[in-house]
Structures are given as C-alpha cells and as structure tokens.
Design an enzyme around this catalytic site. Sequence first.
Site, PDB file in Angstrom:
ATOM      1  N   ASN A  32       0.016   2.640   7.938  1.00  0.00           N
ATOM      2  CA  ASN A  32      -0.993   2.747   6.863  1.00  0.00           C
ATOM      3  C   ASN A  32      -1.932   1.550   6.894  1.00  0.00           C
ATOM      4  OD1 ASN A  32      -0.742   5.147   4.955  1.00  0.00           O
ATOM      5  ND2 ASN A  32       1.403   4.552   5.235  1.00  0.00           N
ATOM      6  N   MET A  63       8.780  -3.031   0.906  1.00  0.00           N
ATOM      7  CA  MET A  63      10.067  -2.563   0.382  1.00  0.00           C
ATOM      8  C   MET A  63      10.664  -3.469  -0.700  1.00  0.00           C
ATOM      9  SD  MET A  63      10.145   0.102   2.179  1.00  0.00           S
ATOM     10  CE  MET A  63      11.761   0.823   2.121  1.00  0.00           C
ATOM     11  N   ILE A 107      10.494  -4.669  -5.034  1.00  0.00           N
ATOM     12  CA  ILE A 107       9.945  -4.442  -6.370  1.00  0.00           C
ATOM     13  C   ILE A 107       9.418  -5.788  -6.856  1.00  0.00           C
ATOM     14  CG2 ILE A 107      10.575  -3.890  -8.752  1.00  0.00           C
ATOM     15  CD1 ILE A 107      12.293  -1.725  -7.763  1.00  0.00           C
ATOM     16  N   LEU A 108       8.238  -5.798  -7.447  1.00  0.00           N
ATOM     17  CA  LEU A 108       7.634  -7.057  -7.898  1.00  0.00           C
ATOM     18  C   LEU A 108       7.901  -7.265  -9.386  1.00  0.00           C
ATOM     19  CD1 LEU A 108       4.314  -6.685  -5.880  1.00  0.00           C
ATOM     20  CD2 LEU A 108       6.218  -8.237  -5.365  1.00  0.00           C
ATOM     21  N   ASN A 122       0.205   1.421  -4.688  1.00  0.00           N
ATOM     22  CA  ASN A 122       1.233   1.687  -3.678  1.00  0.00           C
ATOM     23  C   ASN A 122       1.054   3.096  -3.155  1.00  0.00           C
ATOM     24  OD1 ASN A 122       3.801   1.379  -2.261  1.00  0.00           O
ATOM     25  ND2 ASN A 122       4.723   2.671  -3.845  1.00  0.00           N
ATOM     26  N   HIS A 180       3.270   6.282  -1.663  1.00  0.00           N
ATOM     27  CA  HIS A 180       4.657   6.754  -1.612  1.00  0.00           C
ATOM     28  C   HIS A 180       4.697   8.161  -1.006  1.00  0.00           C
ATOM     29  CE1 HIS A 180       8.831   7.113  -2.691  1.00  0.00           C
ATOM     30  NE2 HIS A 180       8.566   8.306  -3.195  1.00  0.00           N
TER      31      HIS A 180
HETATM   32  C1  GRF Z   1       5.025   5.274   4.328  1.00  0.00           C
HETATM   33  O1  GRF Z   1       5.623   6.538   4.382  1.00  0.00           O
HETATM   34  C2  GRF Z   1       4.694   4.891   2.911  1.00  0.00           C
HETATM   35  O2  GRF Z   1       4.321   5.982   2.124  1.00  0.00           O
HETATM   36  C3  GRF Z   1       6.011   4.347   2.419  1.00  0.00           C
HETATM   37  O3  GRF Z   1       6.533   3.635   3.506  1.00  0.00           O
HETATM   38  C4  GRF Z   1       6.009   4.187   4.720  1.00  0.00           C
HETATM   39  C5  GRF Z   1       5.343   3.056   5.436  1.00  0.00           C
HETATM   40  O4  GRF Z   1       4.879   3.437   6.702  1.00  0.00           O
HETATM   41  N1  GRF Z   1       5.844   3.539   1.226  1.00  0.00           N
HETATM   42  P1  GRF Z   1       3.947   2.462   7.525  1.00  0.00           P
HETATM   43  O5  GRF Z   1       4.651   1.120   7.547  1.00  0.00           O
HETATM   44  O6  GRF Z   1       2.628   2.407   6.817  1.00  0.00           O
HETATM   45  O7  GRF Z   1       3.838   3.059   8.887  1.00  0.00           O
END
Ligand code: GRF
Length: 203
Positions: free
Chosen positions: A13, A82, A84-85, A98, A100
């Site tokens: 991402n 990964m 929680i803040l 975020n 998800h």
């Molecule tokens: C993605 O599926 C995102 O939605 C989730 O963790 C994954 C991260 O993938 N929170 P990447 O590190 O962006 O490849």
Amino acid sequence: MQVAVLISGRGSNLEALINAQNGYQISHVISDNFNAKGIKTAKNHGITNTVINWNNRIEAESMLCELLQEVAADLVVLAGFMRILSTKTLQAVERIINIHPSLLPKYPGLNTHQKVIDNQDKWHGATVHVVNEELDAGLILAQTRFAVDANQNANQLAAELITKEHKLLTTVVGLIAQDKLKWQHQVVYMNEKTCTEPLQINF
Ligand code: GRF
C-alpha cells in the site's frame, strides 16, 4: 499535503501511495520493524524513513509524536501498521487513517479473508477509516467491495483485494489532499455534503 506513512511489513500500500502521489507527497515512512520490506521501498524511492524500536511502547510513541511534528505531516496513514496507538498519540495527530482488509464493522483484526469464506459471505472488501483507540473501529470514510466467488480460497481473496486496496487508499488520500473528503466529530463530508453512508468506491 505532506503524508507520513506507518508500516510494519510488506508495504505494498505504501508503494501504491508513493507511485500515485496525486496532490500529496509522501514525506516520511516510519516502521516498528527493522526488516520491513516497505523500508527498502522507501529507500529505493529516496523517501526519508525511520525505524522505531517498539519494545517500550511509551518511549516509542513519544518518539513517533516528535517525529510527526518534525516532518510536519498533514495526514498520517497506517498501511499495514500492526500496533494500536494510545490516546495521547492520537490526540497529538490531527488526521490519522488506516486501511483494513474487510468491510468494517465486519471482521476487525486478523484473518479477514478466511472469515469471509467461513461465513460464506457474498461480499468482501476493504475499508479506510479514521483511527481511534480501538482496533479497526474508527469512523468509516470509504469502502470498496467485490462479489465473492464461492470457489475462491483465502489467498485468492487476499490477492484480489490487495489491488483494490491500493486503488481505494490512493483515491481516498487524493480526495483528502484535494479537500473534497473531510470529517469532523464523527461526520464525514464529501464535496461539502454530509455522507449518511460510507463512501462506496468500486474498481
Ligand atoms: C493490507 O491488507 C492492509 O489492509 C492491512 O495490512 C495489509 C498490509 O499490506 N492493514 P501491505 O503491507 O500494504 O502490503
């Protein structure tokens, strides 16, 4: 608009955000993981980056807050981060979102693709939401969805979804940069109009 991205791993991402930069700039990448692939991606693109040791959460978050202030981030994006803040950190940051991999409020947490299969859901998708102190529970800004094929396994669902995640996240950050998508006190506005439903952006 200056965007700081927080990652813990692969960073696909992040890479999509870097490649798009439609009206915004990725000014800094931060990770809690020295081995995160996304840190290499940031380096390859010449983007400044910092890895914070998260063994002591309080110290880590105070470093994070200082750094975000230093880089003057207008928006913070959690993209596979990964942790929680704490409330203190969230209060120090004006806008933090975020991505998800589920149609929240369904399936916060991990293994979302398998849960879709186990429950024989007709739809799967991703959500961009504002971050609060609870896991994957903040104000929903936008979602993308697709119909699940009954023959798809969890890996196939994940592969189909991740490309849509990239498009959703880059689109949403672009809309925020253009001041088209806004939120205040649990209300989302698109083009100055109140959204009564989460924005649907399908690809
Ligand atoms: C993605 O599926 C995102 O939605 C989730 O963790 C994954 C991260 O993938 N929170 P990447 O590190 O962006 O490849």
